[in-house]
Design a protein around this motif. Structure first.
Motif, PDB file in Angstrom:
ATOM      1  N   ARG A  99     -38.020   1.217  -8.220  1.00 34.38           N
ATOM      2  CA  ARG A  99     -39.245   0.711  -7.607  1.00 34.38           C
ATOM      3  C   ARG A  99     -39.122   0.659  -6.089  1.00 34.38           C
ATOM      4  O   ARG A  99     -40.045   1.015  -5.353  1.00 34.38           O
ATOM      5  N   ARG A 100     -37.954   0.228  -5.610  1.00 36.94           N
ATOM      6  CA  ARG A 100     -37.737   0.154  -4.164  1.00 36.94           C
ATOM      7  C   ARG A 100     -37.829   1.541  -3.544  1.00 36.94           C
ATOM      8  O   ARG A 100     -38.414   1.721  -2.471  1.00 36.94           O
ATOM      9  N   GLY A 101     -37.254   2.532  -4.228  1.00 38.76           N
ATOM     10  CA  GLY A 101     -37.344   3.904  -3.734  1.00 38.76           C
ATOM     11  C   GLY A 101     -38.792   4.362  -3.658  1.00 38.76           C
ATOM     12  O   GLY A 101     -39.203   5.008  -2.681  1.00 38.76           O
ATOM     13  N   ASP A 102     -39.594   4.003  -4.668  1.00 36.65           N
ATOM     14  CA  ASP A 102     -41.017   4.362  -4.666  1.00 36.65           C
ATOM     15  C   ASP A 102     -41.737   3.688  -3.500  1.00 36.65           C
ATOM     16  O   ASP A 102     -42.553   4.312  -2.802  1.00 36.65           O
ATOM     17  N   VAL A 103     -41.430   2.397  -3.278  1.00 41.19           N
ATOM     18  CA  VAL A 103     -42.072   1.658  -2.191  1.00 41.19           C
ATOM     19  C   VAL A 103     -41.680   2.251  -0.845  1.00 41.19           C
ATOM     20  O   VAL A 103     -42.527   2.422   0.044  1.00 41.19           O
ATOM     21  N   GLU A 104     -40.404   2.598  -0.669  1.00 38.72           N
ATOM     22  CA  GLU A 104     -39.952   3.184   0.601  1.00 38.72           C
ATOM     23  C   GLU A 104     -40.615   4.540   0.837  1.00 38.72           C
ATOM     24  O   GLU A 104     -41.000   4.858   1.971  1.00 38.72           O
ATOM     25  N   SER A 105     -40.761   5.316  -0.219  1.00 39.54           N
ATOM     26  CA  SER A 105     -41.443   6.617  -0.080  1.00 39.54           C
ATOM     27  C   SER A 105     -42.903   6.417   0.320  1.00 39.54           C
ATOM     28  O   SER A 105     -43.422   7.112   1.202  1.00 39.54           O
ATOM     29  N   ALA A 108     -43.051   5.323   3.991  1.00 41.30           N
ATOM     30  CA  ALA A 108     -42.809   6.451   4.898  1.00 41.30           C
ATOM     31  C   ALA A 108     -44.045   7.338   4.979  1.00 41.30           C
ATOM     32  O   ALA A 108     -44.431   7.790   6.068  1.00 41.30           O
ATOM     33  N   SER A 109     -44.687   7.551   3.838  1.00 42.87           N
ATOM     34  CA  SER A 109     -45.892   8.376   3.816  1.00 42.87           C
ATOM     35  C   SER A 109     -47.006   7.735   4.646  1.00 42.87           C
ATOM     36  O   SER A 109     -47.672   8.397   5.450  1.00 42.87           O
ATOM     37  N   ARG A 110     -47.212   6.446   4.485  1.00 43.33           N
ATOM     38  CA  ARG A 110     -48.278   5.757   5.216  1.00 43.33           C
ATOM     39  C   ARG A 110     -47.967   5.677   6.709  1.00 43.33           C
ATOM     40  O   ARG A 110     -48.867   5.763   7.545  1.00 43.33           O
ATOM     41  N   GLN A 111     -46.673   5.515   7.048  1.00 43.59           N
ATOM     42  CA  GLN A 111     -46.301   5.494   8.468  1.00 43.59           C
ATOM     43  C   GLN A 111     -46.584   6.851   9.092  1.00 43.59           C
ATOM     44  O   GLN A 111     -47.064   6.941  10.223  1.00 43.59           O
TER      45      GLN A 111
END
Length: 124
Positions: A99-105, A108-111
Motif C-alpha cells: 500500500r505504501r508503494g502504491d501511495v508513493e507512486s 510522485a505522479s501527482r507531484q
C-alpha cells in the motif's frame, strides 16, 4: 520425539521381559511348592520381589517419558500458534508495504502533474 519413541519402545520391551520373568518365577514357585523346598522357594520369592521392584521403576520411567512427551507436545502446539501469528503479522506488513508503494507512486505522479501545471501556468 524420536528419542522418546525409542525410550517408550525400550520401556515396553522391559515391561514385557519383566512380565515373562514373573510368569517363569510363578511357574517355578508352583513346581517348588510341590517339591516343598523352602530355601529355593524363598530365593524365588526374593527374585520375584526384585523383579517387581524393577517393574515399578520401569513404570516410573515410563510415566516420566510420557510426561516429557506431553510437555513437548504442548510446546510444539505453542510454537505452531506463534508461527501462525508471525505469518499473520508478516502478511499484514507485506500488505502495508505494498500500500505504501502504491501511495508513493500516486504521490510522485501527482507531484509531476503539479510541476507540469505550474510550468504551464508560468509559461502562460
Amino acid at each position: 520425539f524420536h528419542d522418546l519413541r525409542a525410550e517408550a519402545a525400550a520401556l515396553q520391551r522391559y515391561a514385557k521381559t519383566v512380565e515373562e520373568v514373573q510368569t517363569a518365577v510363578r511357574a517355578r514357585e508352583s513346581r517348588l511348592l510341590g517339591g516343598n523346598s523352602k530355601v529355593s522357594l524363598q530365593a524365588e520369592r526374593d527374585q520375584l520381589r526384585t523383579l517387581q521392584e524393577q517393574l515399578c521403576e520401569l513404570g516410573r520411567e515410563e510415566d516420566a517419558v510420557r510426561t516429557q512427551r506431553d510437555l513437548l507436545a504442548k510446546q510444539q502446539e505453542s510454537l505452531r500458534t506463534q508461527l501462525a501469528e508471525q505469518k499473520g503479522r508478516l502478511q499484514l506488513l507485506q500488505s502495508q508495504v505494498a500500500r505504501r508503494g502504491d501511495v508513493e507512486s500516486e504521490l510522485a505522479s501527482r507531484q509531476a502533474q503539479l510541476r507540469e501545471s505550474v510550468e504551464a501556468g508560468g509559461r502562460a
